[in-house]
Write a protein that holds these residues in place. Sequence first.
Motif, mmCIF file in Angstrom:
data_model
loop_
_atom_site.group_PDB
_atom_site.id
_atom_site.type_symbol
_atom_site.label_atom_id
_atom_site.label_comp_id
_atom_site.label_asym_id
_atom_site.label_seq_id
_atom_site.Cartn_x
_atom_site.Cartn_y
_atom_site.Cartn_z
ATOM 1 N N ILE A 112 8.709 3.867 -0.664
ATOM 2 C CA ILE A 112 9.317 2.674 -0.839
ATOM 3 C C ILE A 112 10.895 2.945 -1.017
ATOM 4 O O ILE A 112 11.847 2.225 -0.347
ATOM 5 N N VAL A 113 10.996 3.900 -2.082
ATOM 6 C CA VAL A 113 12.455 4.193 -2.218
ATOM 7 C C VAL A 113 13.018 4.888 -0.899
ATOM 8 O O VAL A 113 14.316 4.464 -0.533
ATOM 9 N N HIS A 114 12.255 5.629 -0.095
ATOM 10 C CA HIS A 114 12.799 6.442 0.817
ATOM 11 C C HIS A 114 13.017 5.566 2.028
ATOM 12 O O HIS A 114 14.082 5.649 2.816
ATOM 13 N N GLY A 164 0.721 -1.278 0.009
ATOM 14 C CA GLY A 164 0.001 0.071 -0.068
ATOM 15 C C GLY A 164 0.719 1.175 -0.066
ATOM 16 O O GLY A 164 0.219 2.426 -0.049
ATOM 17 N N LEU A 165 2.228 1.174 0.186
ATOM 18 C CA LEU A 165 3.049 2.316 0.124
ATOM 19 C C LEU A 165 3.217 2.697 -1.201
ATOM 20 O O LEU A 165 3.489 1.888 -2.051
ATOM 21 N N PRO A 166 3.112 4.090 -1.564
ATOM 22 C CA PRO A 166 3.561 4.600 -2.867
ATOM 23 C C PRO A 166 4.986 4.465 -3.122
ATOM 24 O O PRO A 166 5.656 4.285 -2.023
ATOM 25 N N PRO A 167 5.251 4.267 -4.537
ATOM 26 C CA PRO A 167 6.948 3.876 -4.717
ATOM 27 C C PRO A 167 7.662 4.749 -4.163
ATOM 28 O O PRO A 167 8.892 4.467 -3.732
ATOM 29 N N HIS A 168 7.388 6.190 -4.001
ATOM 30 C CA HIS A 168 8.720 7.283 -3.626
ATOM 31 C C HIS A 168 8.669 6.827 -2.069
ATOM 32 O O HIS A 168 9.757 6.988 -1.697
#
Length: 251
Positions: A77-79, A71-75
Amino acid sequence: MTDAVLELRGVSKTFGPFKAVTDMSLSVLKGEIHALIGPNGAGKSTLLNMVAGGLPPSAGEILFAGRSIVGLPPHQIVHAGIARSFQITSIFPKLSVIENVRIALMARQGRCRSLFAPAAGVMQDDALALLEQVHMERDLDRPAGELAAGDRKRLEFAMALAGAPELMLLDEPTAGMSPEERSLVTAIIRKINATRGVTVLFTEHDIDMVFSTAHRITVMHQGSKLTEGEPAAVRANPRVRELYLGEAAHA
């Protein structure tokens, strides 16, 4: 390598009636290079997309460093510490090599509003250090759009490392490259893993590269896990030889 940095528990992905991934469980251990292989359509890229946040799983749980990232957006997940490299490189072709890395460093620090402002000297040392990691310090002023395929991939690795990731997801990192480019990119992957301790999960069709690079291999078939283990055990598996490796199994 005793702790799992990434865990998939019963992950599935459906698109209408089509089952792309079915009840997939996977553990990627901290500090390892883990390959995900299988025929076209096996579900490998779909699985990476779910880990990276590009697709939500239809069922199951995805844990990174022990915490759910579903459910986390890609940005976000990157952080959290996951970097993604695609088959087609995502660079700014009109900017120089070092400017591309500076932008990645600035984005990591949340300086998005100033990404395209004059940046001469900004984070020069940090950007140069990353380019040295991928052996591109001699190309820092070249327009990124002029780079060959292998060099573009190395630049993308440097940009991914700007985020100080704990885990890198690589989708076909040597696709479309010459043997010399494949050898260089493979060496960079090993170096990133060995010197920076970055865990790597990658898909790849080059069987020789997979078996010479991966610490462990997961084989997918029709959306499910067929087998998993160290390279020698996977190569010796009769079902893998029958369904996937074929001639390569005897090489």
